[in-house]
Design an enzyme around this catalytic site. Structure first.
Site, PDB file in Angstrom:
ATOM      1  N   ARG A   1       0.832  -1.207   0.000  1.00 24.98           N
ATOM      2  CA  ARG A   1       0.000   0.000   0.000  1.00 24.98           C
ATOM      3  C   ARG A   1       0.864   1.253   0.000  1.00 24.98           C
ATOM      4  O   ARG A   1       0.524   2.251  -0.632  1.00 24.98           O
ATOM      5  CB  ARG A   1      -0.966   0.025   1.188  1.00 24.98           C
ATOM      6  CG  ARG A   1      -2.059  -0.988   1.114  1.00 24.98           C
ATOM      7  CD  ARG A   1      -2.944  -0.801  -0.132  1.00 24.98           C
ATOM      8  NE  ARG A   1      -3.652  -2.025  -0.432  1.00 24.98           N
ATOM      9  CZ  ARG A   1      -3.390  -2.820  -1.471  1.00 24.98           C
ATOM     10  NH1 ARG A   1      -2.456  -2.521  -2.332  1.00 24.98           N
ATOM     11  NH2 ARG A   1      -4.079  -3.908  -1.662  1.00 24.98           N
TER      12      ARG A   1
ATOM     13  N   GLU B   1       2.048   1.589  -3.448  1.00 25.95           N
ATOM     14  CA  GLU B   1       0.932   2.074  -4.254  1.00 25.95           C
ATOM     15  C   GLU B   1       0.693   3.568  -4.026  1.00 25.95           C
ATOM     16  O   GLU B   1       0.429   4.316  -4.974  1.00 25.95           O
ATOM     17  CB  GLU B   1      -0.318   1.278  -3.887  1.00 25.95           C
ATOM     18  CG  GLU B   1      -1.521   1.580  -4.725  1.00 25.95           C
ATOM     19  CD  GLU B   1      -2.696   0.705  -4.334  1.00 25.95           C
ATOM     20  OE1 GLU B   1      -3.338   0.172  -5.262  1.00 25.95           O
ATOM     21  OE2 GLU B   1      -2.969   0.554  -3.123  1.00 25.95           O
TER      22      GLU B   1
ATOM     23  N   SER C   1      15.051  14.574   1.670  1.00 29.20           N
ATOM     24  CA  SER C   1      15.988  13.602   2.221  1.00 29.20           C
ATOM     25  C   SER C   1      15.270  12.469   2.931  1.00 29.20           C
ATOM     26  O   SER C   1      14.290  12.683   3.640  1.00 29.20           O
ATOM     27  CB  SER C   1      16.928  14.298   3.209  1.00 29.20           C
ATOM     28  OG  SER C   1      17.781  13.348   3.827  1.00 29.20           O
TER      29      SER C   1
END
Length: 160
Positions: A87, A90, A113
């Site tokens: 997830r 995604e 960063s």
């Protein structure tokens, strides 16, 4: 012993003693829970005083303690197969281009960063089901324009 085997040993002890990550982090202390758990899972290194504390807590050998202080090989194969980790992948695949555009518009040509970085995970109560709140804060690192001529900015900070 390999670092992967040490991680498995730490997880076995955690299960055997029925410890929570919260308990372990309270016992070791010294840095964020995410960094401590990451180190115990083999993704970060512990500085020597914290490696000593972790070794004492888990009953590790001197060699295993030193291994906790070594810089690990970080990361995992992509895309991740674990549903929770997928997830996150995604989220970046779907929202990443918008995040990139908005960050560049606000800060200029550079990156956020992942080294000078902080993250917090909180639980948000919600009548429709509790929510996971993740707050990330990373230092903006502008790209440096090497060999720039006079009048051309040295870094990719946002031009006014």
């Amino acid at each position: 012993m390999t670092r992967v085997e040490l991680t498995e040993k730490i997880l076995d002890i955690k299960r055997e003693k029925d410890w929570t990550w919260k308990y372990i982090c309270e016992q070791i202390g010294g840095m964020s829970e995410i960094l401590l758990v990451g180190a115990l899972l083999g993704q970060m290194k512990l500085v020597k005083p914290l490696a000593r504390k972790a070794a004492s807590l888990f009953g590790l050998s001197a060699a295993e303690q030193r291994m906790l202080n070594e810089v690990p090989y970080r990361g995992s194969p992509m895309p991740p197969t674990d549903p929770l980790l997928y997830r996150f992948y995604e989220l970046v695949m779907v929202n990443g281009p918008a995040w990139k555009a908005l960050i560049e518009e606000e800060f200029g040509d550079g990156i956020m960063s992942a080294i000078d970085f902080d993250v917090a995970i909180d639980r948000e109560a919600n009548p429709m089901g509790d929510r996971v709140k993740i707050t990330m804060s990373g230092k903006f690192l502008p790209f440096k324009y090497y060999g720039n001529e006079q009048g051309i900015p040295e870094t990719g900070v946002r031009e006014e």
